[in-house]
Design an enzyme around this catalytic site. Structure first.
Site, PDB file in Angstrom:
ATOM      1  N   HIS A 114       0.818  -1.215   0.000  1.00  0.00           N
ATOM      2  CA  HIS A 114       0.000   0.000   0.000  1.00  0.00           C
ATOM      3  C   HIS A 114       0.852   1.267   0.000  1.00  0.00           C
ATOM      4  O   HIS A 114       1.984   1.287   0.479  1.00  0.00           O
ATOM      5  CB  HIS A 114      -0.901   0.026   1.245  1.00  0.00           C
ATOM      6  CG  HIS A 114      -1.831  -1.136   1.314  1.00  0.00           C
ATOM      7  ND1 HIS A 114      -2.395  -1.573   2.495  1.00  0.00           N
ATOM      8  CD2 HIS A 114      -2.288  -1.998   0.368  1.00  0.00           C
ATOM      9  CE1 HIS A 114      -3.146  -2.619   2.263  1.00  0.00           C
ATOM     10  NE2 HIS A 114      -3.108  -2.905   0.981  1.00  0.00           N
ATOM     11  N   LYS A 127       6.801   6.134   6.561  1.00  0.00           N
ATOM     12  CA  LYS A 127       6.427   5.166   7.606  1.00  0.00           C
ATOM     13  C   LYS A 127       7.680   4.648   8.286  1.00  0.00           C
ATOM     14  O   LYS A 127       8.709   4.444   7.649  1.00  0.00           O
ATOM     15  CB  LYS A 127       5.712   3.954   6.989  1.00  0.00           C
ATOM     16  CG  LYS A 127       4.421   4.236   6.282  1.00  0.00           C
ATOM     17  CD  LYS A 127       3.900   2.990   5.575  1.00  0.00           C
ATOM     18  CE  LYS A 127       2.729   3.376   4.689  1.00  0.00           C
ATOM     19  NZ  LYS A 127       2.298   2.252   3.833  1.00  0.00           N
ATOM     20  N   TYR A 182       3.274   0.728  13.439  1.00  0.00           N
ATOM     21  CA  TYR A 182       3.660   1.733  12.449  1.00  0.00           C
ATOM     22  C   TYR A 182       3.655   3.117  13.061  1.00  0.00           C
ATOM     23  O   TYR A 182       2.686   3.482  13.730  1.00  0.00           O
ATOM     24  CB  TYR A 182       2.596   1.859  11.353  1.00  0.00           C
ATOM     25  CG  TYR A 182       2.230   0.688  10.553  1.00  0.00           C
ATOM     26  CD1 TYR A 182       1.408  -0.309  11.045  1.00  0.00           C
ATOM     27  CD2 TYR A 182       2.664   0.595   9.241  1.00  0.00           C
ATOM     28  CE1 TYR A 182       1.019  -1.371  10.260  1.00  0.00           C
ATOM     29  CE2 TYR A 182       2.266  -0.451   8.447  1.00  0.00           C
ATOM     30  CZ  TYR A 182       1.446  -1.439   8.961  1.00  0.00           C
ATOM     31  OH  TYR A 182       1.038  -2.472   8.181  1.00  0.00           O
ATOM     32  N   ASP A 237      -6.254  -6.531  -1.902  1.00  0.00           N
ATOM     33  CA  ASP A 237      -4.811  -6.715  -2.111  1.00  0.00           C
ATOM     34  C   ASP A 237      -4.539  -7.746  -3.207  1.00  0.00           C
ATOM     35  O   ASP A 237      -3.535  -7.678  -3.901  1.00  0.00           O
ATOM     36  CB  ASP A 237      -4.150  -7.136  -0.793  1.00  0.00           C
ATOM     37  CG  ASP A 237      -4.080  -5.979   0.203  1.00  0.00           C
ATOM     38  OD1 ASP A 237      -3.707  -6.224   1.371  1.00  0.00           O
ATOM     39  OD2 ASP A 237      -4.408  -4.836  -0.180  1.00  0.00           O
TER      40      ASP A 237
HETATM   41  C1  LIG Z   1      -4.083   2.237   6.835  1.00  0.00           C
HETATM   42  C2  LIG Z   1      -5.211   2.768   7.674  1.00  0.00           C
HETATM   43  C3  LIG Z   1      -6.431   2.162   7.666  1.00  0.00           C
HETATM   44  N1  LIG Z   1      -7.436   2.678   8.432  1.00  0.00           N
HETATM   45  C4  LIG Z   1      -8.724   1.984   8.425  1.00  0.00           C
HETATM   46  C5  LIG Z   1      -9.303   1.783   7.047  1.00  0.00           C
HETATM   47  C6  LIG Z   1     -10.005   0.451   7.159  1.00  0.00           C
HETATM   48  O1  LIG Z   1     -11.336   0.654   7.596  1.00  0.00           O
HETATM   49  C7  LIG Z   1      -9.257  -0.296   8.250  1.00  0.00           C
HETATM   50  C8  LIG Z   1      -8.329  -1.357   7.693  1.00  0.00           C
HETATM   51  O2  LIG Z   1      -7.558  -0.736   6.680  1.00  0.00           O
HETATM   52  P1  LIG Z   1      -6.718  -1.627   5.679  1.00  0.00           P
HETATM   53  O3  LIG Z   1      -7.535  -2.827   5.275  1.00  0.00           O
HETATM   54  O4  LIG Z   1      -6.197  -0.713   4.615  1.00  0.00           O
HETATM   55  O5  LIG Z   1      -5.520  -2.133   6.598  1.00  0.00           O
HETATM   56  P2  LIG Z   1      -4.203  -2.874   6.060  1.00  0.00           P
HETATM   57  O6  LIG Z   1      -4.562  -3.745   4.901  1.00  0.00           O
HETATM   58  O7  LIG Z   1      -3.568  -3.471   7.243  1.00  0.00           O
HETATM   59  O8  LIG Z   1      -3.305  -1.702   5.509  1.00  0.00           O
HETATM   60  C9  LIG Z   1      -2.062  -1.359   6.101  1.00  0.00           C
HETATM   61  O9  LIG Z   1      -1.129  -2.331   5.730  1.00  0.00           O
HETATM   62  C10 LIG Z   1      -0.077  -1.978   4.858  1.00  0.00           C
HETATM   63  C11 LIG Z   1       0.973  -3.055   4.931  1.00  0.00           C
HETATM   64  C12 LIG Z   1       0.475  -0.629   5.086  1.00  0.00           C
HETATM   65  O10 LIG Z   1       1.664  -0.367   4.939  1.00  0.00           O
HETATM   66  C13 LIG Z   1      -0.437   0.449   5.426  1.00  0.00           C
HETATM   67  O11 LIG Z   1       0.054   1.213   6.517  1.00  0.00           O
HETATM   68  C14 LIG Z   1      -1.808   0.075   5.676  1.00  0.00           C
HETATM   69  O12 LIG Z   1      -2.415   0.322   4.438  1.00  0.00           O
HETATM   70  O13 LIG Z   1      -8.489   0.687   8.955  1.00  0.00           O
HETATM   71  C15 LIG Z   1      -7.270   3.800   9.208  1.00  0.00           C
HETATM   72  O14 LIG Z   1      -8.203   4.243   9.878  1.00  0.00           O
HETATM   73  N2  LIG Z   1      -6.051   4.415   9.221  1.00  0.00           N
HETATM   74  C16 LIG Z   1      -5.004   3.943   8.481  1.00  0.00           C
HETATM   75  O15 LIG Z   1      -3.905   4.545   8.523  1.00  0.00           O
END
Ligand SMILES: Cc1cn([C@H]2C[C@H](O)[C@@H](COP(=O)(O)OP(=O)(O)O[C@H]3O[C@H](C)C(=O)[C@H](O)[C@H]3O)O2)c(=O)[nH]c1=O
Length: 176
Positions: free
Chosen positions: A62, A72, A132, A168
């Site tokens: 991401h 980050k 993070y 993803d």
């Molecule tokens: C990234 C992020 C997400 N969210 C909320 C949005 C979604 O409702 C929920 C899960 O988000 P997401 O599915 O994008 O989470 P990951 O798939 O773990 O994403 C992360 O994993 C990869 C490896 C990364 O490097 C990023 O920091 C980040 O994108 O958290 C937030 O409220 N704040 C945030 O900074």
């Protein structure tokens, strides 16, 4: 602590300097003076944690698009991950190149990822947690990503993922 450059300009491995004694150890995990001297961010407006019960979970890769790209600082606080950053910076001599390393609760290493990189990880153990520090506030409207097995990058993962989100798994090929 020590900042070790990688072959991708600006991507740094943060190596702690543990102070060990018979109680265990103490180590500084962030130092604004060290980061400022290296031209890295010293403000982290948001911090996140990512809990992953299953080995083989893949999250990413991401990035947050312009105008709010995210630096980050990533560390694994429980278990082990293979952590990957991909250089997507327009005009970079290493654009589409990747760097990966093992981050773990045991090695206490961190990876500083500059703006313009995509980031992702694969868990190498059950019960893995990732912490993070984010150099920019989250803006969901700017959230974007690239696929873990995109031929444009050729990332050598230690194993294939067993669990990842539909988003993803389905990012389109990167227009190299
Ligand atoms: C990234 C992020 C997400 N969210 C909320 C949005 C979604 O409702 C929920 C899960 O988000 P997401 O599915 O994008 O989470 P990951 O798939 O773990 O994403 C992360 O994993 C990869 C490896 C990364 O490097 C990023 O920091 C980040 O994108 O958290 C937030 O409220 N704040 C945030 O900074």
């Amino acid at each position: 602590m020590r900042l070790d450059p990688t072959r991708l300009d600006g991507l740094m491995v943060v190596e702690p300097t543990p102070h060990a004694d018979d109680r265990g150890l103490f180590a500084r995990t962030f130092d604004a003076d060290v980061f400022a001297a290296a031209g890295l961010p010293v403000q982290w407006p948001q911090c996140n944690t990512s809990w992953n019960p299953r080995r083989g979970t893949l999250r990413g890769l991401h990035f947050q698009a312009e105008p709010k790209p995210e630096p980050k600082l990533v560390r694994c606080t429980r278990g082990r991950i293979f952590d990957v950053a991909v250089d997507l910076r327009p005009g970079s001599a290493t654009r589409c190149q990747w760097f990966g390393l093992e981050l773990s609760a045991d090695n206490r290493r961190a990876l500083y990822i500059p703006p313009g990189f995509a980031h992702g990880f694969l868990t190498l153990e059950d019960a893995t947690e990732v912490f993070y520090q984010m150099g920019e506030r989250y803006d969901g409207s700017l959230a974007s990503g690239v696929r873990w097995n995109d031929p444009a990058f050729g990332i050598h993962w230690p194993q294939a993922p067993v669990l990842l989100s539909g988003r993803d798994a389905t990012y389109p090929d990167f227009p190299a």
